[in-house]
Design a protein around this motif. Structure first.
Motif, mmCIF file in Angstrom:
data_model
loop_
_atom_site.group_PDB
_atom_site.id
_atom_site.type_symbol
_atom_site.label_atom_id
_atom_site.label_comp_id
_atom_site.label_asym_id
_atom_site.label_seq_id
_atom_site.Cartn_x
_atom_site.Cartn_y
_atom_site.Cartn_z
ATOM 1 N N THR A 32 0.816 5.306 0.113
ATOM 2 C CA THR A 32 0.033 6.500 0.420
ATOM 3 C C THR A 32 0.738 7.720 -0.156
ATOM 4 O OG1 THR A 32 -0.767 5.504 2.470
ATOM 5 C CG2 THR A 32 -1.025 7.884 2.243
ATOM 6 N N GLY B 237 -2.755 11.969 0.472
ATOM 7 C CA GLY B 237 -3.546 11.072 1.305
ATOM 8 C C GLY B 237 -4.188 9.925 0.550
ATOM 9 N N GLN B 238 -4.249 9.986 -0.783
ATOM 10 C CA GLN B 238 -4.855 8.885 -1.533
ATOM 11 C C GLN B 238 -3.954 7.647 -1.490
ATOM 12 O OE1 GLN B 238 -3.669 11.695 -2.734
ATOM 13 N NE2 GLN B 238 -2.974 11.553 -4.871
ATOM 14 N N GLU B 239 -4.593 6.483 -1.497
ATOM 15 C CA GLU B 239 -3.867 5.222 -1.331
ATOM 16 C C GLU B 239 -3.921 4.405 -2.612
ATOM 17 O OE1 GLU B 239 -3.651 2.601 2.518
ATOM 18 O OE2 GLU B 239 -5.297 1.827 1.290
ATOM 19 N N TYR C 91 0.853 -1.198 0.000
ATOM 20 C CA TYR C 91 0.000 0.000 0.000
ATOM 21 C C TYR C 91 0.884 1.242 0.000
ATOM 22 C CZ TYR C 91 -3.693 -3.279 1.245
ATOM 23 O OH TYR C 91 -4.584 -4.324 1.248
#
Length: 221
Positions: free
Chosen positions: A166, A170-172, A164
């Motif tokens: 980031t 802030g978008q993942e 993951y």
């Protein structure tokens, strides 16, 4: 005269009974919360000692579910620690297992056995998240994963990692990575920006996954 002799005998028996009863040591309180804690197929039995347990010794036994015989756990007889590694004897993923523990001490004898819940290495072990190694280059971030324990790799050849990413806003974003792949290059990233990454281990055939690992952040060049 007969009544007098009978009374003497009865009083003598009562005195012997009282003496035996008073000299018998009290039974120890049993241990509690006997349970398997298993991570990556390292199956360790833990328990909570009774109060005033500084001089106690512990004895551990195990058995396969459905079998009548209890077996002494190797290296876990007359121990003072409150855990016992049973990985070597509870490794078959097709079986279910029990463990039991009792305490003993010389002045007080021994406690009753305390039983663990039934345990399956296949279903009850927790898989650990991957350990990420990050390298910042001029082209972006290169992610490498420390291989899991050999036991995990052997039993789950279809092991996957979910990585993951980031972004600074802030978008993942998620990336898939095969187990033991050499690296995962992440390109087209902003310069001089901070990105954070986490990893998760996934076993697709069991629909099972680890928790996400620790967050690691790096700043691009």
């Amino acid at each position: 005269m007969t009544d007098l002799l009978l009374r003497v005998v009865l009083l003598g028996n009562l005195g012997v009974t009282a003496q035996v009863t008073s000299s018998a040591p009290p039974m120890l309180a049993p241990v509690s919360k006997v349970r398997f804690d298993s991570v990556d197929y390292r199956n360790v039995v833990h328990w909570t000692p009774p109060t005033n347990s500084s001089s106690l010794q512990y004895h551990v036994q195990w058995k396969i579910y459905g079998e009548p015989q209890w077996l002494d756990a190797p290296g876990c007889q007359r121990i003072q620690r409150t855990h016992c590694d049973l990985s070597a004897v509870t490794s078959d993923p097709r079986e279910w297992y029990y463990a039991r523990v009792h305490a003993s001490s010389r002045p007080s004898g021994q406690s009753a056995w305390a039983l663990s819940p039934r345990f399956s290495p296949r279903w009850d072990t927790q898989i650990s998240p991957p350990v990420l190694r990050l390298n910042v280059t001029e082209r972006g971030i290169v992610v490498r994963v420390k291989p899991p324990r050999q036991t995990v790799r052997k039993r789950h050849r279809g092991l996957l990692y979910e990585i993951y990413l980031t972004h600074p806003g802030g978008q993942e974003e998620m990336f898939h990575m095969d187990c033991c792949s050499s690296k995962l290059p992440l390109k087209r990233l902003r310069h001089n920006a901070t990105y954070c990454l986490q990893g998760q281990t996934v076993i697709p055939l069991q629909a099972k996954s680890s928790a996400r690992g620790a967050v690691k952040c790096v700043t691009t060049l």
